[in-house]
Design a protein around this motif. Structure first.
Motif, PDB file in Angstrom:
ATOM      1  N   GLY A 140       0.820  -1.214   0.000  1.00  0.00           N
ATOM      2  CA  GLY A 140       0.000   0.000   0.000  1.00  0.00           C
ATOM      3  C   GLY A 140       0.849   1.257   0.000  1.00  0.00           C
ATOM      4  O   GLY A 140       0.587   2.204  -0.747  1.00  0.00           O
ATOM      5  N   TRP A 141       1.883   1.266   0.819  1.00  0.00           N
ATOM      6  CA  TRP A 141       2.781   2.420   0.863  1.00  0.00           C
ATOM      7  C   TRP A 141       3.642   2.492  -0.385  1.00  0.00           C
ATOM      8  O   TRP A 141       4.008   3.577  -0.833  1.00  0.00           O
ATOM      9  CB  TRP A 141       3.649   2.374   2.118  1.00  0.00           C
ATOM     10  N   HIS A 142       3.961   1.366  -0.978  1.00  0.00           N
ATOM     11  CA  HIS A 142       4.728   1.358  -2.222  1.00  0.00           C
ATOM     12  C   HIS A 142       3.960   2.105  -3.314  1.00  0.00           C
ATOM     13  O   HIS A 142       4.530   2.903  -4.059  1.00  0.00           O
ATOM     14  CB  HIS A 142       5.024  -0.083  -2.654  1.00  0.00           C
ATOM     15  N   GLY A 143       2.664   1.855  -3.397  1.00  0.00           N
ATOM     16  CA  GLY A 143       1.837   2.542  -4.383  1.00  0.00           C
ATOM     17  C   GLY A 143       1.833   4.044  -4.172  1.00  0.00           C
ATOM     18  O   GLY A 143       1.893   4.821  -5.120  1.00  0.00           O
ATOM     19  N   TRP A 144       1.783   4.466  -2.905  1.00  0.00           N
ATOM     20  CA  TRP A 144       1.802   5.899  -2.617  1.00  0.00           C
ATOM     21  C   TRP A 144       3.169   6.501  -2.905  1.00  0.00           C
ATOM     22  O   TRP A 144       3.273   7.569  -3.493  1.00  0.00           O
ATOM     23  CB  TRP A 144       1.410   6.141  -1.156  1.00  0.00           C
ATOM     24  N   MET A 145       4.235   5.811  -2.529  1.00  0.00           N
ATOM     25  CA  MET A 145       5.598   6.311  -2.749  1.00  0.00           C
ATOM     26  C   MET A 145       5.903   6.504  -4.232  1.00  0.00           C
ATOM     27  O   MET A 145       6.653   7.389  -4.619  1.00  0.00           O
ATOM     28  CB  MET A 145       6.638   5.357  -2.153  1.00  0.00           C
ATOM     29  N   HIS A 146       5.327   5.650  -5.078  1.00  0.00           N
ATOM     30  CA  HIS A 146       5.598   5.691  -6.515  1.00  0.00           C
ATOM     31  C   HIS A 146       4.497   6.413  -7.299  1.00  0.00           C
ATOM     32  O   HIS A 146       4.365   6.206  -8.511  1.00  0.00           O
ATOM     33  CB  HIS A 146       5.823   4.276  -7.039  1.00  0.00           C
ATOM     34  N   TYR A 147       3.720   7.224  -6.615  1.00  0.00           N
ATOM     35  CA  TYR A 147       2.710   8.084  -7.235  1.00  0.00           C
ATOM     36  C   TYR A 147       1.649   7.310  -8.018  1.00  0.00           C
ATOM     37  O   TYR A 147       1.068   7.825  -8.961  1.00  0.00           O
ATOM     38  CB  TYR A 147       3.369   9.142  -8.137  1.00  0.00           C
ATOM     39  N   ARG A 148       1.369   6.082  -7.621  1.00  0.00           N
ATOM     40  CA  ARG A 148       0.279   5.338  -8.246  1.00  0.00           C
ATOM     41  C   ARG A 148      -1.055   5.770  -7.653  1.00  0.00           C
ATOM     42  O   ARG A 148      -2.098   5.553  -8.241  1.00  0.00           O
ATOM     43  CB  ARG A 148       0.471   3.836  -8.083  1.00  0.00           C
ATOM     44  N   THR A 149      -0.980   6.344  -6.457  1.00  0.00           N
ATOM     45  CA  THR A 149      -2.161   6.887  -5.804  1.00  0.00           C
ATOM     46  C   THR A 149      -1.759   8.138  -5.033  1.00  0.00           C
ATOM     47  O   THR A 149      -0.623   8.250  -4.582  1.00  0.00           O
ATOM     48  CB  THR A 149      -2.815   5.856  -4.854  1.00  0.00           C
ATOM     49  N   ASP A 150      -2.680   9.062  -4.907  1.00  0.00           N
ATOM     50  CA  ASP A 150      -2.409  10.279  -4.142  1.00  0.00           C
ATOM     51  C   ASP A 150      -2.886  10.160  -2.700  1.00  0.00           C
ATOM     52  O   ASP A 150      -2.616  11.029  -1.882  1.00  0.00           O
ATOM     53  CB  ASP A 150      -3.077  11.490  -4.801  1.00  0.00           C
ATOM     54  N   VAL A 151      -3.611   9.100  -2.398  1.00  0.00           N
ATOM     55  CA  VAL A 151      -4.148   8.909  -1.057  1.00  0.00           C
ATOM     56  C   VAL A 151      -3.289   7.865  -0.338  1.00  0.00           C
ATOM     57  O   VAL A 151      -3.225   6.709  -0.757  1.00  0.00           O
ATOM     58  CB  VAL A 151      -5.614   8.443  -1.117  1.00  0.00           C
TER      59      VAL A 151
END
Length: 132
Positions: free
Chosen positions: A69-80
């Protein structure tokens, strides 16, 4: 090593591979906004303009230790970030396992010079190439 004091400052100057450096600490204290923390104790930050994202690892700096979940946020796949949602890992997402390369627990296949087992002999389904 105990956190705090002159020892911590010296460690942050020369021990960049084990956590935050002194410059990261200063940048984070001046410009960082804490976004959340994962179950491993890694703390995630963004800047005031929300253009940069970074993590302060709880222990050695190991990028594979960031949960999905944090990987997605760190790599700008999600803004939330996961801290603002009800993120739950999928059942197929395995928990983190550290990279064991270079340790006694590293994978060593049969035939490796570090194992007593020998590599299986080649059977008749393989013919070595030779120049003619």
């Amino acid at each position: 090593m105990a956190k705090g004091g002159i020892g911590q400052i010296i460690f942050e100057l020369f021990g960049w591979w084990h956590g935050q450096t002194l410059s990261t600490r200063l940048f984070t204290s001046l410009r960082g906004i804490r976004v959340g923390e994962d179950e491993a104790g890694n703390v995630y930050y963004t800047d005031k303009a929300r253009k940069r994202r970074w993590v302060i690892y709880n222990g050695p700096a190991e990028a594979s230790a960031i949960p999905p979940g944090w990987h997605g946020w760190m790599h700008y796949r999600t803004d939330v970030p996961p801290s603002e949602t009800e993120y739950r890992p999928h059942e197929w997402e395995a928990p983190h396992q550290p990279n064991l390369t270079g340790t006694a627990a590293a994978y060593r296949p049969h035939g490796s010079i570090l194992t007593p087992e020998s590599r299986p002999r080649v059977t008749g389904d393989y013919d070595a190439w030779s120049p003619e």
